[in-house]
Enzyme design. Structure first.
Site, PDB file in Angstrom:
ATOM      1  N   CYS A   2       0.850  -1.168   0.000  1.00 24.31           N
ATOM      2  CA  CYS A   2       0.000   0.000   0.000  1.00 24.31           C
ATOM      3  C   CYS A   2       0.901   1.239   0.000  1.00 24.31           C
ATOM      4  CB  CYS A   2      -0.948   0.102   1.188  1.00 24.31           C
ATOM      5  SG  CYS A   2      -2.240  -1.133   1.162  1.00 24.31           S
ATOM      6  N   ARG A  27       4.072  -0.705  -4.611  1.00 22.96           N
ATOM      7  CA  ARG A  27       3.675  -1.094  -3.250  1.00 22.96           C
ATOM      8  C   ARG A  27       2.280  -1.734  -3.208  1.00 22.96           C
ATOM      9  NH1 ARG A  27       6.927   1.390   0.632  1.00 22.96           N
ATOM     10  NH2 ARG A  27       5.336   0.910   2.177  1.00 22.96           N
ATOM     11  N   TRP A  72      -2.754  -2.728  -1.780  1.00 26.60           N
ATOM     12  CA  TRP A  72      -2.470  -4.159  -1.828  1.00 26.60           C
ATOM     13  C   TRP A  72      -3.394  -4.760  -0.771  1.00 26.60           C
ATOM     14  CZ3 TRP A  72      -0.584  -7.841   1.674  1.00 26.60           C
ATOM     15  CH2 TRP A  72      -0.161  -9.041   1.105  1.00 26.60           C
ATOM     16  N   ASN A  96      -1.970   2.682   5.404  1.00 30.44           N
ATOM     17  CA  ASN A  96      -1.116   1.547   5.071  1.00 30.44           C
ATOM     18  C   ASN A  96      -0.820   0.822   6.373  1.00 30.44           C
ATOM     19  OD1 ASN A  96       0.895  -0.255   4.288  1.00 30.44           O
ATOM     20  ND2 ASN A  96       2.503   1.321   4.300  1.00 30.44           N
ATOM     21  N   GLY A  97      -1.186  -0.462   6.430  1.00 26.95           N
ATOM     22  CA  GLY A  97      -0.938  -1.238   7.645  1.00 26.95           C
ATOM     23  C   GLY A  97      -2.092  -2.186   7.877  1.00 26.95           C
ATOM     24  N   GLU A 459      17.264 -18.770  -5.225  1.00 25.07           N
ATOM     25  CA  GLU A 459      16.896 -17.435  -5.701  1.00 25.07           C
ATOM     26  C   GLU A 459      16.367 -17.511  -7.141  1.00 25.07           C
ATOM     27  OE1 GLU A 459      16.093 -14.799  -4.574  1.00 25.07           O
ATOM     28  OE2 GLU A 459      16.399 -13.283  -6.105  1.00 25.07           O
ATOM     29  N   LYS A 463      12.665 -16.239  -8.299  1.00 26.78           N
ATOM     30  CA  LYS A 463      12.502 -15.226  -9.355  1.00 26.78           C
ATOM     31  C   LYS A 463      11.571 -15.744 -10.439  1.00 26.78           C
ATOM     32  CE  LYS A 463      13.754 -12.641  -7.978  1.00 26.78           C
ATOM     33  NZ  LYS A 463      14.224 -11.825  -6.925  1.00 26.78           N
ATOM     34  N   GLU A 466       7.852 -16.028  -9.242  1.00 29.40           N
ATOM     35  CA  GLU A 466       7.124 -14.798  -8.934  1.00 29.40           C
ATOM     36  C   GLU A 466       6.807 -13.959 -10.159  1.00 29.40           C
ATOM     37  OE1 GLU A 466      10.810 -12.294  -7.016  1.00 29.40           O
ATOM     38  OE2 GLU A 466       8.811 -11.626  -6.534  1.00 29.40           O
ATOM     39  N   HIS A 482      16.233 -38.037  -3.306  1.00 26.67           N
ATOM     40  CA  HIS A 482      15.501 -38.323  -2.065  1.00 26.67           C
ATOM     41  C   HIS A 482      14.046 -37.880  -2.148  1.00 26.67           C
ATOM     42  CE1 HIS A 482      19.151 -39.608  -0.124  1.00 26.67           C
ATOM     43  NE2 HIS A 482      19.739 -38.498  -0.524  1.00 26.67           N
ATOM     44  N   LYS A 582       5.940  -4.747  -3.355  1.00 27.02           N
ATOM     45  CA  LYS A 582       7.267  -4.588  -2.780  1.00 27.02           C
ATOM     46  C   LYS A 582       7.118  -4.026  -1.361  1.00 27.02           C
ATOM     47  CE  LYS A 582      11.675  -3.339  -4.800  1.00 27.02           C
ATOM     48  NZ  LYS A 582      12.043  -4.676  -5.233  1.00 27.02           N
TER      49      LYS A 582
HETATM   50  C1  F6R Z   1      11.535 -11.362  -4.424  1.00 26.52           C
HETATM   51  C2  F6R Z   1      11.322 -10.258  -3.516  1.00 26.52           C
HETATM   52  C3  F6R Z   1      10.851 -10.561  -2.146  1.00 26.52           C
HETATM   53  C4  F6R Z   1      11.647  -9.701  -1.142  1.00 26.52           C
HETATM   54  C5  F6R Z   1      11.103  -9.910   0.281  1.00 26.52           C
HETATM   55  C6  F6R Z   1      11.913  -9.142   1.295  1.00 26.52           C
HETATM   56  O1  F6R Z   1      11.986 -10.911  -5.668  1.00 26.52           O
HETATM   57  O2  F6R Z   1      11.524  -9.131  -3.869  1.00 26.52           O
HETATM   58  O3  F6R Z   1      10.963 -11.912  -1.844  1.00 26.52           O
HETATM   59  O4  F6R Z   1      12.971 -10.084  -1.218  1.00 26.52           O
HETATM   60  O5  F6R Z   1       9.772  -9.485   0.337  1.00 26.52           O
HETATM   61  O6  F6R Z   1      11.923  -7.778   1.015  1.00 26.52           O
HETATM   62  P1  F6R Z   1      13.008  -6.818   1.636  1.00 26.52           P
HETATM   63  O7  F6R Z   1      14.318  -7.199   1.040  1.00 26.52           O
HETATM   64  O8  F6R Z   1      12.571  -5.447   1.263  1.00 26.52           O
HETATM   65  O9  F6R Z   1      12.995  -7.060   3.105  1.00 26.52           O
END
Ligand code: F6R
Length: 587
Positions: A2, A27, A72, A96-97, A459, A463, A466, A482, A582
């Site tokens: 948000c 966000r 969000w 936001n929260g 990782e 990626k 997502e 396994h 994000k």
């Molecule tokens: C994946 C991604 C998320 C963030 C996670 C932590 O591409 O961006 O998995 O890595 O939400 O976010 P931060 O690093 O801001 O704590």
């Protein structure tokens, strides 16, 4: 998650807010809305969908004070009704929260009220309308005193030409302009709009007018919060000729590595001091940040021979962790605002640990609680999926591990020096498209490796899933037999990362096991024998020979490009994956 923004000054508020919301869209992007104050009347427009859905209404929203929100969803599905702002009487708010006790507040104070949304946030504006006594700061403080959970709130009131702001848990920045002032969730929203900002503390209430900003603590005593330069620049928000932020930011990996490495020299001594006498290290974070911790664990144990664990922050904080004054906790977070990571860091501090923050966000909550801050200098990251910030985290964590092992920052920088150029070459590779096509058609894609290659596999998997929504998992290569092998058939793709010559033979056995079950395989390697062995039987991507500990910088970039290209083939928006946002500031 948000985004909120507010403006009060002499210009058309709606346009400024709309521009800010577009910048904050990473966000949250399920709905958006704006309220403006016009001749002591509040006008609101809110719509399901992206911020652009508001564009057609701006011409009708006159007024030079207003607030906006991009959502969000937490409580209540994405819809026009659940979009913010929420209004009651002469108030309009954006939030936001999460208000954890909203149903209790409804039954205790708001019986008989009719609600227009299913959100927790609407309770706040109803309470404000109920308890307003003519004094906005004190009425807002009274309402905030009833709330349990987290909030960044911006409020406009038909009787006041300005904005009231309150904060607990969720991030809020005040922006200082000339005859105008701003509030926003995040710095990029204010890039180019104001030179100076202040970060509010939990419990603070602020009153913004065109002429000034007054800040009060939770006892309504006037306080001064440090005024800091706004580091966000309008250029950070440009696509620079790239079709997506994700590609732009992958191309910025070299600069992220170089700048992070340079910045480390300034904190080397503080890190040394914080790590003196430490006998155990825990690296904590979420998602990508946790994945960088998986590599850091290996660095610390291999270089310094000190036990290290990578812990998911949301687990660490609820497991009654074993932490002593000789434990160092490295909290990794791009945003520095991720609720689980900040709470984990605060818990570690309360248990006596030394806390080192590794973050890309200079004024974030994490920086304000840590003993030492190691900056990740990746610059603004707009794409929801982390790319360049991961590379910056790996760089910073590598340097911390080497400090712990007694090496100088300069000697670490010398080892890192070839990598910006290697990563710049990687960003231009064109031989990933075929593998992206295989992944886009696959039923499931698995990423496998050993040791640091396993950390990269995790990782790569995150990626891909997502941004492309292709089901994907990361595994240690040795675990294949396994259980995971049961999943392998002609519809699956297994991507092996093999950069450790000493482990190449063992990993190659796993590739053979996949091929014998008719699974499709790809190998990302800088071991010549491995490339030769599989060149006719698997999709081979050869990466240049490089320091084996730092090869994650190159192999992860290949996987970032793979995820990006796969998303495009499947017609996904790589910058705004569905359901995600994000900066996860709620639990
Ligand atoms: C994946 C991604 C998320 C963030 C996670 C932590 O591409 O961006 O998995 O890595 O939400 O976010 P931060 O690093 O801001 O704590």
């Amino acid at each position: 998650m948000c985004g909120i923004i507010g403006y009060t000054g002499g210009k058309a508020a709606a346009k400024i807010i709309y521009e800010g919301l577009k910048r904050l869209e990473y966000r949250g992007y399920d709905s958006a809305g704006i309220s403006v104050l016009c001749d002591s009347e509040i006008r609101t427009v809110k719509r399901l969908g992206r911020v652009s859905a508001l564009g057609g209404f701006l011409g009708k929203m006159h007024g030079s004070t207003g607030i906006g929100h991009t959502r969000w969803a937490t409580h209540g599905k994405p819809s026009d009704e659940n979009a913010h702002p929420h209004n009651s009487g002469m108030f309009s708010i954006v939030h936001n929260g999460i208000i954890e006790n909203y149903s209790q507040l409804k039954s205790e104070y708001l019986l008989g009220e009719s609600f227009l949304s299913d959100t927790d946030s609407e309770v706040i504006v109803k309470l404000l309308n109920k308890f307003y006594d003519g004094d906005l700061p004190s009425s807002l403080a009274r309402v905030c005193g009833l709330l349990r959970g987290s909030y960044a709130l911006a409020v406009i009131c038909a009787q006041f030409d300005g904005i009231a702001v309150a904060k607990r848990g969720s991030p809020v920045i005040i922006g200082y302009g000339e005859n105008e002032n701003f509030v926003a969730s995040d710095l990029p929203a204010l890039a180019g709009m104001c030179k100076n900002v202040a970060v509010l503390n939990d419990g603070d209430i602020a009153l913004l007018t065109a002429d000034g900003v007054a800040i009060f603590d939770e006892n309504l005593q006037g306080v001064i919060r440090e005024i800091l330069p706004n580091p966000a620049k309008p250029a950070d928000l440009e696509l620079s000729g790239c079709p997506h932020y994700m590609l732009k930011e992958i191309r910025e990996v070299p600069a992220a590595i170089e700048r992070t490495c340079q910045a480390y020299a300034y904190v080397e001594n503080s890190v040394k001091k914080a790590l003196a006498g430490v006998d155990r290290v825990i690296i904590t974070g979420c998602g990508t940040a946790y994945n960088s911790g998986l590599a850091a664990k290996r660095y610390i144990e291999s270089f310094a021979r000190i036990p290290a664990e990578a812990e998911i922050a949301g687990e660490f904080r609820y497991k009654n962790p074993v932490v002593t004054s000789r434990t160092a906790v490295i909290a990794v977070s791009q945003s520095g605002e991720t609720a689980d990571t900040v709470e984990a860091a605060e818990l570690a501090l309360s248990l006596g640990a030394k806390v080192i923050a590794v973050t890309n966000s200079p004024y974030s909550r994490l920086t304000r609680c840590a003993d030492v801050v190691v900056p990740v200098e990746a610059g603004c990251e707009i794409c929801v999926a982390a790319t360049k910030s991961y590379s910056g985290q790996i760089t910073a964590l590598y340097m911390i591990a080497r400090t712990l092992a007694g090496f100088s920052a300069q000697s670490s920088a010398d080892r890192i020096a070839p990598f910006p150029a290697l990563c710049a070459q990687t960003a231009e590779r064109e031989d990933i498209d075929g593998l992206a096509d295989m992944c886009a058609r696959s039923y499931g894609t698995y990423f496998l490796g050993r040791d640091t290659d396993y950390a990269v596999a995790q990782e790569g998997s995150l990626k891909l899933k997502e941004v492309s929504y292709v089901p994907s998992e990361g595994y240690p290569a040795g675990e294949l037999k396994h259980g995971t092998l049961a999943l392998i058939d002609i519809r699956t793709v297994s991507v092996f990362i093999i950069t450790r010559p000493d482990l190449a033979e063992k990993c190659s056995n796993a590739v053979e096991q996949v091929l014998s079950r008719k699974g499709k395989a790809a190998v990302i390697t800088n071991v010549t024998e491995v490339a030769e062995r599989f060149k006719d039987r698997a999709y081979v991507i050869e990466i240049p020979p490089c320091d084996e500990w730092l090869s994650p910088l190159v192999s992860s970039e290949v996987l970032q490009l793979l995820a990006y290209k796969t998303a495009l083939l499947l017609d996904r928006d790589p910058d705004k994956p569905r359901n995600l946002a994000k900066s996860v500031t709620v639990e």
